[in-house]
Design an enzyme around this catalytic site. Structure first.
Site, PDB file in Angstrom:
ATOM      1  N   ASP A 142      -3.560  -6.053   2.899  1.00  0.00           N
ATOM      2  CA  ASP A 142      -2.176  -6.300   2.488  1.00  0.00           C
ATOM      3  C   ASP A 142      -1.219  -6.369   3.682  1.00  0.00           C
ATOM      4  O   ASP A 142      -1.205  -5.462   4.520  1.00  0.00           O
ATOM      5  CB  ASP A 142      -1.759  -5.149   1.565  1.00  0.00           C
ATOM      6  CG  ASP A 142      -0.451  -5.391   0.868  1.00  0.00           C
ATOM      7  OD1 ASP A 142      -0.389  -6.305   0.031  1.00  0.00           O
ATOM      8  OD2 ASP A 142       0.516  -4.654   1.165  1.00  0.00           O
ATOM      9  N   ASP A 149      -8.582  -4.085  -2.212  1.00  0.00           N
ATOM     10  CA  ASP A 149      -7.320  -4.245  -1.501  1.00  0.00           C
ATOM     11  C   ASP A 149      -7.198  -3.087  -0.507  1.00  0.00           C
ATOM     12  O   ASP A 149      -7.571  -1.960  -0.814  1.00  0.00           O
ATOM     13  CB  ASP A 149      -6.159  -4.178  -2.505  1.00  0.00           C
ATOM     14  CG  ASP A 149      -5.132  -5.264  -2.258  1.00  0.00           C
ATOM     15  OD1 ASP A 149      -4.580  -5.299  -1.138  1.00  0.00           O
ATOM     16  OD2 ASP A 149      -4.864  -6.055  -3.178  1.00  0.00           O
ATOM     17  N   GLU A 162      -4.047 -10.887   4.210  1.00  0.00           N
ATOM     18  CA  GLU A 162      -2.852 -11.477   3.624  1.00  0.00           C
ATOM     19  C   GLU A 162      -1.875 -11.616   4.779  1.00  0.00           C
ATOM     20  O   GLU A 162      -1.512 -10.627   5.406  1.00  0.00           O
ATOM     21  CB  GLU A 162      -2.242 -10.602   2.533  1.00  0.00           C
ATOM     22  CG  GLU A 162      -1.083 -11.316   1.856  1.00  0.00           C
ATOM     23  CD  GLU A 162      -0.010 -10.407   1.284  1.00  0.00           C
ATOM     24  OE1 GLU A 162       0.659 -10.815   0.343  1.00  0.00           O
ATOM     25  OE2 GLU A 162       0.180  -9.279   1.800  1.00  0.00           O
ATOM     26  N   HIS A 183      -1.000 -12.240  -7.872  1.00  0.00           N
ATOM     27  CA  HIS A 183      -0.184 -11.296  -8.642  1.00  0.00           C
ATOM     28  C   HIS A 183       1.280 -11.270  -8.200  1.00  0.00           C
ATOM     29  O   HIS A 183       2.080 -10.566  -8.809  1.00  0.00           O
ATOM     30  CB  HIS A 183      -0.790  -9.895  -8.508  1.00  0.00           C
ATOM     31  CG  HIS A 183      -0.700  -9.387  -7.103  1.00  0.00           C
ATOM     32  ND1 HIS A 183      -1.426  -9.943  -6.064  1.00  0.00           N
ATOM     33  CD2 HIS A 183       0.062  -8.414  -6.546  1.00  0.00           C
ATOM     34  CE1 HIS A 183      -1.114  -9.326  -4.939  1.00  0.00           C
ATOM     35  NE2 HIS A 183      -0.217  -8.394  -5.195  1.00  0.00           N
ATOM     36  N   ASP A 184       1.627 -11.982  -7.129  1.00  0.00           N
ATOM     37  CA  ASP A 184       3.017 -12.030  -6.651  1.00  0.00           C
ATOM     38  C   ASP A 184       3.710 -13.333  -7.024  1.00  0.00           C
ATOM     39  O   ASP A 184       4.843 -13.573  -6.582  1.00  0.00           O
ATOM     40  CB  ASP A 184       3.059 -11.915  -5.112  1.00  0.00           C
ATOM     41  CG  ASP A 184       2.610 -10.554  -4.605  1.00  0.00           C
ATOM     42  OD1 ASP A 184       2.747  -9.563  -5.348  1.00  0.00           O
ATOM     43  OD2 ASP A 184       2.125 -10.491  -3.455  1.00  0.00           O
TER      44      ASP A 184
HETATM   45  O1  TEU Z   1       2.854  -8.781  -0.581  1.00  0.00           O
HETATM   46  C1  TEU Z   1       3.370  -9.101   0.672  1.00  0.00           C
HETATM   47  C2  TEU Z   1       4.595  -9.827   0.713  1.00  0.00           C
HETATM   48  O2  TEU Z   1       4.954 -10.387   1.732  1.00  0.00           O
HETATM   49  C3  TEU Z   1       5.420  -9.830  -0.507  1.00  0.00           C
HETATM   50  O3  TEU Z   1       6.696  -9.410  -0.183  1.00  0.00           O
HETATM   51  C4  TEU Z   1       5.446 -11.177  -1.017  1.00  0.00           C
HETATM   52  O4  TEU Z   1       5.993 -12.033  -0.062  1.00  0.00           O
HETATM   53  C5  TEU Z   1       6.297 -11.237  -2.197  1.00  0.00           C
HETATM   54  O5  TEU Z   1       5.788 -10.406  -3.173  1.00  0.00           O
HETATM   55  C6  TEU Z   1       6.354 -12.596  -2.739  1.00  0.00           C
HETATM   56  O6  TEU Z   1       7.295 -12.539  -3.746  1.00  0.00           O
HETATM   57  C7  TEU Z   1       1.964  -7.734  -0.626  1.00  0.00           C
HETATM   58  C8  TEU Z   1       1.448  -7.541  -2.031  1.00  0.00           C
HETATM   59  O7  TEU Z   1       0.727  -8.687  -2.410  1.00  0.00           O
HETATM   60  C9  TEU Z   1       2.592  -7.240  -2.940  1.00  0.00           C
HETATM   61  O8  TEU Z   1       2.194  -7.128  -4.276  1.00  0.00           O
HETATM   62  C10 TEU Z   1       3.213  -5.948  -2.473  1.00  0.00           C
HETATM   63  O9  TEU Z   1       4.362  -5.692  -3.215  1.00  0.00           O
HETATM   64  C11 TEU Z   1       3.569  -5.983  -0.984  1.00  0.00           C
HETATM   65  O10 TEU Z   1       2.546  -6.531  -0.177  1.00  0.00           O
HETATM   66  C12 TEU Z   1       3.807  -4.576  -0.478  1.00  0.00           C
HETATM   67  O11 TEU Z   1       2.608  -3.877  -0.434  1.00  0.00           O
END
Ligand code: TEU
Ligand code: CA
Length: 549
Positions: free
Chosen positions: A199, A98, A257, A329-330
């Protein structure tokens, strides 16, 4: 079509904090991943996307990096990292790291310097502005807080943070920032990593002058000013420059992403000759069931919407390549969100169906850890069991605006912690994840849903994933063949073909919980199915068939 290693392999995403703990502190670690390399090999995995393992105070579980060139002490050491990389490469598994460079941690040395004084040499590594009319410099909202600005007492100026206030945005306009990042990326490449998942990379370029956003304001009057910072022209320049400085002469994966990206923008980013990325993670599917109030305002979705999203991206990436995923993971667990968990039988069947539906499409599959077991959402008993900063913030904001009930429901449906409960390895206490106290609760269903039990059960989701991935790994048609949708208007069946050199795979998935008559389509002999006995012209609830001729 150009061939590439990352088009042919199935990837597996690891969230290290929740994968396997080997020293009893309740936190997954690099040694834990090393212990499971053969598990991944048996699954047929050819690449890992490893969520951040860099030194971090963990305000956002590693997405707030304090030192880009050291390993988080909870996860291990650089020696462990090198051993992991060696173990992966010995098994012909690629490692994609990442790269979190839209922001750093506020504890990064650059920021501790930057905040000291207006004339500090690191001041312009971040985005500092004076307040306006006694308030913030503009009306931008943060993803994790009402406002994207934090007033810093030392100098009386505000800094920008699109995420938490412990995640200040880096200033990509500063060439010194860019060259520090290039050098850091090159050092990881020299160490042997095979690529990066970048990211929120399409948010690094903010419009000059940081003009107010025009979107709907939140309760505090701030708005997510997406049109001011997502996919802006300079972002393309910055990535081209990064690629020239870091990727030239290397066969490494460049994966974005990219939230707020339409298929049309995706075409531009991903074009094989003129684009800037090899692959991206779009968000349309992840937002398919957002209600009017967003992610935590649960709505419903239809198969028509799903088909449209899939088809648009398949078309958008015809002269390029796309990614295939149900979760990360989100996000919530795939089977709870898109399948059916009303009975064990249907959980198992629908989890297998989802895998067939997604991972035989044209693109690169990304399996999220635990998905291959059919892991489900967790019934978090109360707010104190939530660990995720996004969820905690959403609950705080909801409490302030009297929407707590909807939001709690939203979190139970789509909270990020569902993906982050520990990997379920066995029937041992804490699912075999840790001998200590896990940092986040274990889903109690581990007694039946776990890798050890599933490995010994021919009908398990795990065994099915092994077979499905094996099938994909061994078929050039499934890797490189054209995509042809069938029965486009059908409201229950998702049907497509993959075609190359006179070979045709037909994939039929019943995405509904009803028996559905199968219309006349060209078929062939069934080579994979998720039911014990198919009735030729009827698709059972959540049945999936793969045919070949
Ligand atoms: O996520 C990017 C992002 O846009 C997040 O706000 C996402 O939309 C949200 O988690 C969905 O619920 C990335 C990473 O994947 C995330 O884990 C991080 O928290 C975020 O960036 C900040 O680095
Ligand atoms: Ca540990």
């Amino acid at each position: 079509m150009k061939q590439a290693w990352w088009k042919e392999r199935v990837f597996y995403q690891i969230y290290p904090r929740s994968f396997l703990d080997t020293n009893g502190d309740g936190i997954g670690d690099l040694r834990g991943i090393i212990e499971k390399l053969d598990y991944l090999k048996t699954l047929g995995i050819g690449g890992i996307w490893l969520c951040p393992v860099y030194d971090s105070p963990n305000d956002d579980n590693g997405y707030d990096i304090r030192d880009y060139e050291n390993i988080m002490s909870e996860f291990g050491t650089m020696t462990d990292f090198d051993a992991l990389l060696e173990g992966l490469h010995a098994r012909d598994i690629k490692l994609v790291m990442d790269l979190v460079v839209n922001h750093s941690s506020d504890e990064h040395a650059w920021f501790t310097e930057s905040r000291k004084a207006k004339d500090n040499p690191y001041r312009d590594y971040y985005i500092w502005r004076d307040g306006k009319d006694g308030g913030t410099p503009n009306n931008w909202a943060s993803f994790f807080a009402p406002s994207a600005w934090k007033l810093d007492e030392t100098t009386g100026q505000y800094y920008l943070h699109l995420f938490s206030e412990k995640q200040p945005d880096l200033n990509w306009e500063n060439p010194r920032v860019r060259s520090e990042i290039h050098a850091m990326v090159n050092r990881w490449f020299d160490r042997g990593v095979d690529g990066f998942r970048m990211d929120v990379i399409n948010c690094i370029a903010k419009d000059a002058g940081l003009p107010d956003g025009a979107g709907r304001p939140n309760a505090a009057g701030y708005t997510l000013a997406v049109e001011r910072f997502a996919n802006r022209p300079k972002f393309f320049d910055y990535i081209r420059e990064l690629k020239e400085n870091c990727y030239a002469g290397r066969d490494c994966l460049c994966l974005a992403e990219a939230p707020f990206t339409s298929p049309e923008e995706g075409t531009k980013m991903l074009d094989e000759d003129t684009g800037i990325f090899d692959l991206n993670f779009p968000f349309d599917l992840m937002e398919i069931d957002d209600g009017p109030g967003g992610k935590y305002d649960p709505g419903s979705w239809t198969l028509q919407q799903f088909k449209q999203i899939v088809s648009r991206w398949q078309v958008a990436t015809e002269h390029g390549w796309g990614s295939l995923f149900w979760s990360n993971h989100d996000q919530a667990r795939a089977v709870s969100r898109f399948g059916c968990t009303s009975s064990e039988e249907l959980r198992i069947r629908s989890a297998k169906m989802l895998a067939v539906a997604m991972y035989l499409l044209r693109g690169t599959p990304f399996v999220y850890q635990g998905e291959e077991l059919g892991m489900t959402n967790t019934r978090f008993p109360n707010e104190s069991t939530i660990r995720d900063i996004e969820g905690i913030n959403a609950l705080n904001e909801a409490r302030a605006t009297g929407r707590i009930e909807t939001t709690w429901k939203g979190i139970l449906h789509k909270g990020r912690d569902h993906a982050r409960t520990p990997m379920q390895w066995s029937t041992a206490p804490n699912a075999g994840f840790t001998t200590g106290e896990p940092w986040i609760m274990v889903n109690p269903n581990y007694v039946s849903i776990n890798a050890e039990t599933e490995q010994g059960d021919a009908n398990s989701v795990l065994k099915f994933y092994q077979t499905l991935i094996g099938l994909r790994n061994s078929s050039r048609t499934l890797q490189y063949g054209d995509y042809r949708p069938l029965l486009i208007e059908h409201e229950e069946l998702f049907v497509y073909q993959r075609v190359m050199n006179g070979e045709t795979y037909t994939i039929v998935c019943n995405m509904s919980g009803e028996n559905v008559a199968l219309p006349e389509i060209p078929m062939g002999s069934v080579i994979l199915s998720n039911v014990t006995q198919s009735i030729e012209r009827t698709m059972a609830p959540y049945e999936a068939r793969v045919m070949c001729c």
